[in-house]
Scaffold this motif. Sequence first.
Motif, mmCIF file in Angstrom:
data_model
loop_
_atom_site.group_PDB
_atom_site.id
_atom_site.type_symbol
_atom_site.label_atom_id
_atom_site.label_comp_id
_atom_site.label_asym_id
_atom_site.label_seq_id
_atom_site.Cartn_x
_atom_site.Cartn_y
_atom_site.Cartn_z
ATOM 1 N N ASP A 157 0.804 -1.227 0.000
ATOM 2 C CA ASP A 157 0.000 0.000 0.000
ATOM 3 C C ASP A 157 0.836 1.277 0.000
ATOM 4 O O ASP A 157 0.382 2.308 -0.484
ATOM 5 N N ASP A 158 2.045 1.225 0.556
ATOM 6 C CA ASP A 158 2.897 2.415 0.576
ATOM 7 C C ASP A 158 3.773 2.410 -0.666
ATOM 8 O O ASP A 158 4.809 1.744 -0.726
ATOM 9 N N THR A 159 3.360 3.160 -1.679
ATOM 10 C CA THR A 159 4.099 3.209 -2.941
ATOM 11 C C THR A 159 4.914 4.490 -3.081
ATOM 12 O O THR A 159 5.425 4.785 -4.158
ATOM 13 N N ASP A 160 5.044 5.241 -1.997
ATOM 14 C CA ASP A 160 5.827 6.470 -2.000
ATOM 15 C C ASP A 160 7.305 6.109 -1.846
ATOM 16 O O ASP A 160 7.691 5.502 -0.840
ATOM 17 N N PRO A 161 8.150 6.462 -2.802
ATOM 18 C CA PRO A 161 9.565 6.101 -2.705
ATOM 19 C C PRO A 161 10.232 6.636 -1.441
ATOM 20 O O PRO A 161 11.185 6.031 -0.942
ATOM 21 N N ALA A 162 9.731 7.754 -0.913
ATOM 22 C CA ALA A 162 10.351 8.368 0.259
ATOM 23 C C ALA A 162 10.009 7.641 1.555
ATOM 24 O O ALA A 162 10.800 7.616 2.490
ATOM 25 N N THR A 163 8.811 7.048 1.629
ATOM 26 C CA THR A 163 8.362 6.444 2.886
ATOM 27 C C THR A 163 8.321 4.921 2.867
ATOM 28 O O THR A 163 8.287 4.286 3.927
ATOM 29 N N ALA A 164 8.327 4.304 1.691
ATOM 30 C CA ALA A 164 8.208 2.849 1.612
ATOM 31 C C ALA A 164 9.306 2.114 2.391
ATOM 32 O O ALA A 164 9.011 1.117 3.072
ATOM 33 N N PRO A 165 10.576 2.566 2.350
ATOM 34 C CA PRO A 165 11.599 1.866 3.141
ATOM 35 C C PRO A 165 11.321 1.925 4.649
ATOM 36 O O PRO A 165 11.591 0.955 5.370
ATOM 37 N N THR A 166 10.788 3.050 5.124
ATOM 38 C CA THR A 166 10.447 3.153 6.546
ATOM 39 C C THR A 166 9.333 2.179 6.893
ATOM 40 O O THR A 166 9.369 1.509 7.944
ATOM 41 N N THR A 167 8.343 2.098 6.021
ATOM 42 C CA THR A 167 7.264 1.125 6.218
ATOM 43 C C THR A 167 7.820 -0.292 6.225
ATOM 44 O O THR A 167 7.400 -1.137 7.031
ATOM 45 N N ALA A 168 8.781 -0.557 5.347
ATOM 46 C CA ALA A 168 9.393 -1.883 5.277
ATOM 47 C C ALA A 168 10.133 -2.213 6.564
ATOM 48 O O ALA A 168 10.034 -3.330 7.085
ATOM 49 N N ARG A 169 10.869 -1.252 7.099
ATOM 50 C CA ARG A 169 11.603 -1.503 8.344
ATOM 51 C C ARG A 169 10.645 -1.778 9.503
ATOM 52 O O ARG A 169 10.909 -2.639 10.352
ATOM 53 N N ALA A 170 9.527 -1.063 9.536
ATOM 54 C CA ALA A 170 8.542 -1.299 10.591
ATOM 55 C C ALA A 170 7.939 -2.698 10.470
ATOM 56 O O ALA A 170 7.715 -3.387 11.472
ATOM 57 N N LEU A 171 7.678 -3.116 9.239
ATOM 58 C CA LEU A 171 7.135 -4.461 9.017
ATOM 59 C C LEU A 171 8.144 -5.527 9.443
ATOM 60 O O LEU A 171 7.783 -6.518 10.097
ATOM 61 N N LEU A 172 9.402 -5.327 9.109
ATOM 62 C CA LEU A 172 10.434 -6.279 9.506
ATOM 63 C C LEU A 172 10.559 -6.349 11.029
ATOM 64 O O LEU A 172 10.791 -7.423 11.595
ATOM 65 N N ALA A 173 10.390 -5.208 11.686
ATOM 66 C CA ALA A 173 10.436 -5.197 13.150
ATOM 67 C C ALA A 173 9.281 -6.003 13.738
ATOM 68 O O ALA A 173 9.454 -6.742 14.714
ATOM 69 N N ASP A 174 8.105 -5.877 13.125
ATOM 70 C CA ASP A 174 6.959 -6.677 13.577
ATOM 71 C C ASP A 174 7.236 -8.170 13.401
ATOM 72 O O ASP A 174 6.940 -8.984 14.286
ATOM 73 N N LEU A 175 7.820 -8.525 12.258
ATOM 74 C CA LEU A 175 8.091 -9.932 11.981
ATOM 75 C C LEU A 175 9.194 -10.479 12.881
ATOM 76 O O LEU A 175 9.208 -11.680 13.181
ATOM 77 N N ALA A 176 10.102 -9.628 13.305
ATOM 78 C CA ALA A 176 11.188 -10.075 14.182
ATOM 79 C C ALA A 176 10.660 -10.542 15.534
ATOM 80 O O ALA A 176 11.343 -11.292 16.250
ATOM 81 N N ARG A 177 9.447 -10.091 15.875
ATOM 82 C CA ARG A 177 8.846 -10.511 17.143
ATOM 83 C C ARG A 177 8.048 -11.803 17.009
ATOM 84 O O ARG A 177 7.486 -12.295 17.995
ATOM 85 N N VAL A 178 8.011 -12.342 15.786
ATOM 86 C CA VAL A 178 7.300 -13.596 15.538
ATOM 87 C C VAL A 178 8.333 -14.718 15.448
ATOM 88 O O VAL A 178 9.182 -14.715 14.556
ATOM 89 N N PRO A 179 8.306 -15.709 16.349
ATOM 90 C CA PRO A 179 9.333 -16.757 16.364
ATOM 91 C C PRO A 179 9.117 -17.822 15.286
ATOM 92 O O PRO A 179 8.949 -19.005 15.575
ATOM 93 N N HIS A 180 9.117 -17.388 14.012
ATOM 94 C CA HIS A 180 8.859 -18.338 12.930
ATOM 95 C C HIS A 180 10.136 -19.029 12.445
ATOM 96 O O HIS A 180 10.093 -20.150 11.942
ATOM 97 N N GLY A 181 11.267 -18.361 12.554
ATOM 98 C CA GLY A 181 12.530 -18.966 12.164
ATOM 99 C C GLY A 181 12.681 -19.236 10.686
ATOM 100 O O GLY A 181 13.523 -20.039 10.264
ATOM 101 N N ARG A 182 11.914 -18.554 9.837
ATOM 102 C CA ARG A 182 11.946 -18.811 8.407
ATOM 103 C C ARG A 182 12.631 -17.662 7.666
ATOM 104 O O ARG A 182 12.659 -16.514 8.144
ATOM 105 N N PRO A 183 13.183 -17.915 6.477
ATOM 106 C CA PRO A 183 13.798 -16.840 5.684
ATOM 107 C C PRO A 183 12.766 -15.792 5.293
ATOM 108 O O PRO A 183 11.580 -16.095 5.148
ATOM 109 N N VAL A 184 13.232 -14.567 5.109
ATOM 110 C CA VAL A 184 12.347 -13.459 4.737
ATOM 111 C C VAL A 184 12.722 -12.923 3.362
ATOM 112 O O VAL A 184 13.906 -12.687 3.070
ATOM 113 N N LEU A 185 11.714 -12.740 2.524
ATOM 114 C CA LEU A 185 11.863 -12.070 1.234
ATOM 115 C C LEU A 185 11.126 -10.748 1.340
ATOM 116 O O LEU A 185 9.922 -10.724 1.623
ATOM 117 N N LEU A 186 11.829 -9.651 1.110
ATOM 118 C CA LEU A 186 11.266 -8.303 1.249
ATOM 119 C C LEU A 186 11.093 -7.670 -0.122
ATOM 120 O O LEU A 186 12.020 -7.674 -0.937
#
Length: 243
Positions: A157-186
């Motif tokens: 949903d965030d297609t703004d080149p200026a903010t999309a990386p920040t959104t991506a980092r927030a999503l990765l932080a959320d996933l880091a709290r999930v003990p799935h132990g699987r590889p991530v494709l961003l």
Amino acid sequence: MLQVCLNGARTAADSGVVPLTPAALADAARRAVAAGAQDVHVHPKTPCGEDSLSPRVVGPVLEAIREAVDVPVGVTTGAWAEPDPGRRAERIASWTVLPDHASVNWHESGADTVAEALLARGVGVEAGIWAGTPAAARFAASPLAPRVLRVLAEVIDDTDPATAPTTARALLADLARVPHGRPVLLHGYDGGAWPVLRLAGELGLASRIGIEDTLTLPDGAPAADNARLIACAAELTGGVPGA
């Protein structure tokens, strides 16, 4: 790992470069793999250009692509192709040709049901976790989380080149709290596709690019095909390491 996403939900109305038929998809996959793609994600389509989970549609696409390339090939199971999760599971059970993996969007109703149907058939599951949705929380609560092939961290949903990386980092932080132990494709989408791909390269994560995610090159010029997008991504990231 660098995955090519050949077409997505796009149609000929979006661009003349969108591959739609089994033959066109096979040719696009062949050229993309030659350019550096190590995995293929495709949306099999009816002759009318609609995404479909029908075995009569999925089978010919997989067969054509596998004749052209020797890399893993995956398909979508998006709810737009079949809204009812039970019906989606039935479609998966009816497949006569199996993909190596299939994406399941965890913000969609019945994700666990669809994933269970895939796993029962030996198909790897790509867990699609879209930013800005309840997907990460639902995935965290799923008993299937440790069994998926990989997690797709998706900035759709965030297609703004200026903010999309920040959104991506927030999503990765959320996933880091999930003990799935699987590889991530961003990966990102449209205006956010290239900035998020660059971030994936910086973080050493797998990523993807293709006509599904963007119709333009990093400089904004129209992309001639998936192969050109993959070549640009490989140049920018060195191929994007990761699982």
